[in-house]
Design a protein around this motif. Structure first.
Motif, PDB file in Angstrom:
ATOM      1  N   ASN A  51      62.041  48.849 -47.023  1.00 44.94           N
ATOM      2  CA  ASN A  51      61.829  49.317 -45.662  1.00 44.94           C
ATOM      3  C   ASN A  51      62.535  48.525 -44.510  1.00 44.94           C
ATOM      4  N   ALA A  52      63.831  48.617 -44.970  1.00 43.46           N
ATOM      5  CA  ALA A  52      64.388  48.156 -43.256  1.00 43.46           C
ATOM      6  C   ALA A  52      64.547  48.452 -42.603  1.00 43.46           C
ATOM      7  N   THR A  53      63.895  49.879 -42.339  1.00 44.47           N
ATOM      8  CA  THR A  53      64.125  50.299 -41.099  1.00 44.47           C
ATOM      9  C   THR A  53      62.317  50.427 -40.704  1.00 44.47           C
ATOM     10  N   ASP A  54      62.022  50.309 -41.109  1.00 45.40           N
ATOM     11  CA  ASP A  54      60.150  49.970 -40.956  1.00 45.40           C
ATOM     12  C   ASP A  54      59.652  51.247 -40.556  1.00 45.40           C
ATOM     13  N   ARG A  55      60.181  52.371 -41.437  1.00 46.48           N
ATOM     14  CA  ARG A  55      59.251  53.445 -41.850  1.00 46.48           C
ATOM     15  C   ARG A  55      57.561  53.597 -42.102  1.00 46.48           C
ATOM     16  N   ASP A  56      57.597  54.311 -40.780  1.00 49.37           N
ATOM     17  CA  ASP A  56      56.062  54.569 -41.339  1.00 49.37           C
ATOM     18  C   ASP A  56      55.490  55.883 -42.232  1.00 49.37           C
ATOM     19  N   THR A  57      55.013  55.193 -43.550  1.00 46.70           N
ATOM     20  CA  THR A  57      55.068  56.414 -44.501  1.00 46.70           C
ATOM     21  C   THR A  57      53.674  56.545 -44.509  1.00 46.70           C
ATOM     22  N   GLU A  58      53.598  57.887 -45.428  1.00 42.34           N
ATOM     23  CA  GLU A  58      52.453  58.607 -46.006  1.00 42.34           C
ATOM     24  C   GLU A  58      52.479  58.697 -47.605  1.00 42.34           C
ATOM     25  N   PRO A  59      51.779  57.981 -47.985  1.00 39.19           N
ATOM     26  CA  PRO A  59      52.291  58.129 -50.258  1.00 39.19           C
ATOM     27  C   PRO A  59      51.376  59.280 -50.320  1.00 39.19           C
ATOM     28  N   ALA A  60      50.127  59.407 -49.055  1.00 37.06           N
ATOM     29  CA  ALA A  60      48.893  60.672 -49.651  1.00 37.06           C
ATOM     30  C   ALA A  60      48.655  60.495 -48.606  1.00 37.06           C
ATOM     31  N   ARG A  61      47.356  61.654 -48.318  1.00 37.16           N
ATOM     32  CA  ARG A  61      46.886  62.519 -47.007  1.00 37.16           C
ATOM     33  C   ARG A  61      45.940  61.048 -46.160  1.00 37.16           C
ATOM     34  N   ASP A  62      46.568  60.679 -45.334  1.00 38.21           N
ATOM     35  CA  ASP A  62      45.573  59.579 -44.113  1.00 38.21           C
ATOM     36  C   ASP A  62      45.543  58.722 -45.324  1.00 38.21           C
ATOM     37  N   TYR A  63      46.778  58.063 -46.131  1.00 32.85           N
ATOM     38  CA  TYR A  63      47.039  56.708 -46.856  1.00 32.85           C
ATOM     39  C   TYR A  63      48.359  56.308 -45.873  1.00 32.85           C
ATOM     40  N   GLN A  64      48.079  54.698 -46.058  1.00 31.90           N
ATOM     41  CA  GLN A  64      48.666  54.453 -45.551  1.00 31.90           C
ATOM     42  C   GLN A  64      50.083  53.486 -46.486  1.00 31.90           C
ATOM     43  N   GLY A  65      51.588  53.295 -46.816  1.00 25.33           N
ATOM     44  CA  GLY A  65      52.197  52.194 -47.266  1.00 25.33           C
ATOM     45  C   GLY A  65      52.624  50.973 -46.252  1.00 25.33           C
ATOM     46  N   LEU A  66      53.575  50.257 -46.958  1.00 29.86           N
ATOM     47  CA  LEU A  66      53.873  49.040 -46.455  1.00 29.86           C
ATOM     48  C   LEU A  66      55.311  49.565 -45.310  1.00 29.86           C
TER      49      LEU A  66
END
Length: 618
Positions: A589-604
């Protein structure tokens, strides 16, 4: 749908250079027909992820690897190490069979496979059957089959060891040995992974469960494969695996005054065990027999102060004959008997399912033609008898170009929760049933591979929540609804993929288009994006290698919210210090993208890794 997909394909082909199928003419797979067979003779869509691809990948888990290399979509309740699901062609995780060295794993109560019970460091290769698989593997193979093969002993003695550290307090250690001496072969390995992670839930989640503490995980695993060849053409094998995963997560408990408490240390603890004893032998030229007895345990314990237990024990015995019959091809006959037993604290008692099955399969080729077909009959103690079949074939249009077609029927058995969960489960539920058809075009030459697959899958009798009290049992416990076979799903789409080798460079791309809808309401199925694209470029020199990969996932609905589209970039580099020694670096995730792998959850966010690996002989 097929017309819309075929119109898209030429446009997408213009931006592709090749396919994500890391296959060659002599690639031998097992999952396609339950016996070793060249992929060139298959009408089925089988993807092979080999050891080199696994070692070089920037993936953080089996589930993450699958979506990069096999074109699946991933849903995960947080970052690495947390509960994940993989959608093969839009089918949800419970409609996928996961095998480890031929042993089925996963929970029969929750109806979910365990994708990440085996660390990547202990895997030799993964075969993914995309499309109908119930005619070979029985219940739940509506979307397909994922078969993981752990390492096996080679000629001589080989050892490997790796250590790596990464952001978010992450570290990974692994080591193993593989050997073949005389009539004996052995492979064994140990691994340890740990990360502090981030809070699994975002602030302001819909149920108020967010806790700002970090939710990390730890995964420890050990495996061994031992083989003995008492005579030429015969082998007795023993496979053992044990993994233990401990992952923190955010949730809430309710106090006696009904106030919400999200402060306890909530954890998912999953212990996975499997053992298999098998014999395989050549009875005479062209006739191979095998016998197998196996057992797997999936023990899940989840909660904070109050713990829910879900334990599944699967036992199976079976035998198989494969006969090279001549002009007709290879004929496979198999018999199986399985006994699934489970205990769940919400159910409050032990439940059991016994199933007997018979399989008849034929595959062959002659000239430019190839064919395969299977019939299977499953007879279960709780859902009765189900027959499934599959029929397909291929035609070689040019030496490098093959046309293939395949159609089959599938089913998914009700989970024990569907049948017995208090106030929800109904014991008269019937299996979900599917009909799938696909058409594919494959080009393979020395340096170029390309493939286009168009598929259509219709699934009926999907098990869902029924809110109308009149359709539920008379017991007052069902006053708020029950489980019922009420839904139908439409799963249509296409995969266009390619691979091109240009000297020291290798370029890969894959485009996946998907229409996944509830046929009753017309709504898109939860967590399925209409498209996903992957692109990677790898360069290999004498002592250095480097690569970059991009994954774009389209917007998708989840529990009343539209999750935004995501694009992530991963970078990697490796330097061979000396014979057998490699220094590896990754930036995920080199660009430090905010990811949401499921509703209200957060990835690294952005995560750097630095590691050292040794592979060599003794």
């Amino acid at each position: 749908m097929f017309q819309r997909v075929l119109c898209r394909a030429p446009i997408a082909a213009a931006v592709l250079i090749s396919t994500s199928l890391p296959l060659h003419a002599e690639t031998i797979v097992v999952t396609g027909v339950r016996e070793p067979l060249s992929v060139e003779r298959l009408a089925a869509d089988v993807v092979v992820i080999d050891a080199d691809t696994i070692r070089a990948s920037t993936a953080d888990s089996v589930a993450d690897l699958l979506r990069r290399e096999a074109g699946m979509q991933l849903s995960r309740n947080g970052g690495p190490g947390h509960s994940s699901g993989v959608f093969i062609r839009g089918a949800f995780s419970g409609q996928t069979v996961v095998l480890v060295d031929g042993v089925r794993i996963g929970s029969a109560t929750l109806g979910q496979p365990s994708f990440d019970a085996v660390p990547l460091s202990q895997i030799e290769r993964i075969e993914v059957l995309r499309g109908p698989g119930s005619s070979l593997y029985g219940a739940d193979a509506i979307g397909g089959v994922v078969q993981i093969f752990t390492q096996r002993g080679d000629a001589g003695t080989q050892v490997d060891a790796a250590a790596a550290v990464g952001g978010y307090g992450s570290r990974a250690l692994s080591g193993g040995v593989r050997s073949r001496q005389g009539a004996w072969d052995l492979a064994a390995g140990l691994s340890h992974e740990r990360s502090d992670g981030v809070s699994t839930l975002r602030p302001g989640d819909q149920f108020g469960n967010h806790n700002p503490d970090r939710d990390g995980y730890q995964l420890d695993a050990a495996h061994a494969r031992i083989g003995f060849a008492p005579a030429a053409g015969h082998r007795i094998g023993l496979t053992l695996l044990r993994s233990r995963q401990d992952a923190q997560y955010d949730a809430s408990e309710y106090l006696p005054d009904f106030s919400q408490d999200n402060t306890p240390d909530f954890r998912d603890r999953l212990d996975t065990e499997l053992a298999a004893l098998d014999w395989r032998g050549t009875l005479r030229p062209g006739l191979v027999a095998s016998l197998r007895a196996q057992r797997s345990v999936d023990d899940s314990r989840s909660g904070g102060n109050s713990i829910d237990v879900f334990t599944t024990t699967r036992r199976q015995v079976g035998g198989q004959l494969a006969w090279a019959s001549g002009m007709l091809g290879q004929l496979v006959v198999a018999l199986e008997h399985s006994d699934d037993r489970a205990f769940a604290t919400p159910i409050g008692r032990n439940v059991e399912r016994r199933t007997g099955a018979a399989v008849l399969a034929l595959s062959g080729d002659a000239g430019i033609w190839s064919w395969q077909g299977e019939l299977r009959r499953d007879d279960s103690s709780d859902y009765g008898g189900v027959s499934t079949g599959r029929l397909g074939g291929g035609m070689r249009l040019l030496p490098q170009l093959k046309l293939r077609a395949l159609a089959g029927t599938t089913f998914r058995a009700p989970s024990f929760n569907d049948l017995y969960f208090p106030g929800y489960g109904v014991e008269t539920l019937q299996p979900e049933r599917g009909r799938s058809a696909e058409l594919g075009l494959v080009w393979r030459s020395a340096d170029t591979e390309a493939a286009l697959t168009v598929f259509r899958n219709r699934v009926r009798d999907l098990i869902g929540y029924e809110g109308d009290r009149s359709f539920c049992p008379p017991d007052p416990a069902y006053d708020f609804g029950c489980a019922r076979n009420i839904r139908r799903a439409q799963l249509d789409g296409s995969t266009l993929s390619g691979l091109q080798r240009l000297g020291a460079w290798q370029l890969k791309a894959q485009l996946d288009f998907l229409t996944a809808r509830d046929e009753t309401t017309g709504a898109r199925l939860s967590r399925r994006a209409a498209h996903q694209e992957t692109l990677s470029a790898d360069w290999t020199g004498a002592a250095w290698s480097a690569g970059a990969s991009v994954l774009h996932l389209g917007a998708r609905p989840d529990s009343g919210k539209q999750l935004a589209a995501e694009t992530t970039l991963d970078l990697k580099a490796a330097w061979t210090l000396a014979a057998g020694w490699t220094l590896q670096a990754r930036l995920l995730n080199a660009t430090d993208r905010d990811t949401e792998p499921a509703r209200d959850y957060q990835g690294l966010g952005r995560q750097a890794w630095l590691g050292l690996r040794y592979e060599g002989g003794l």
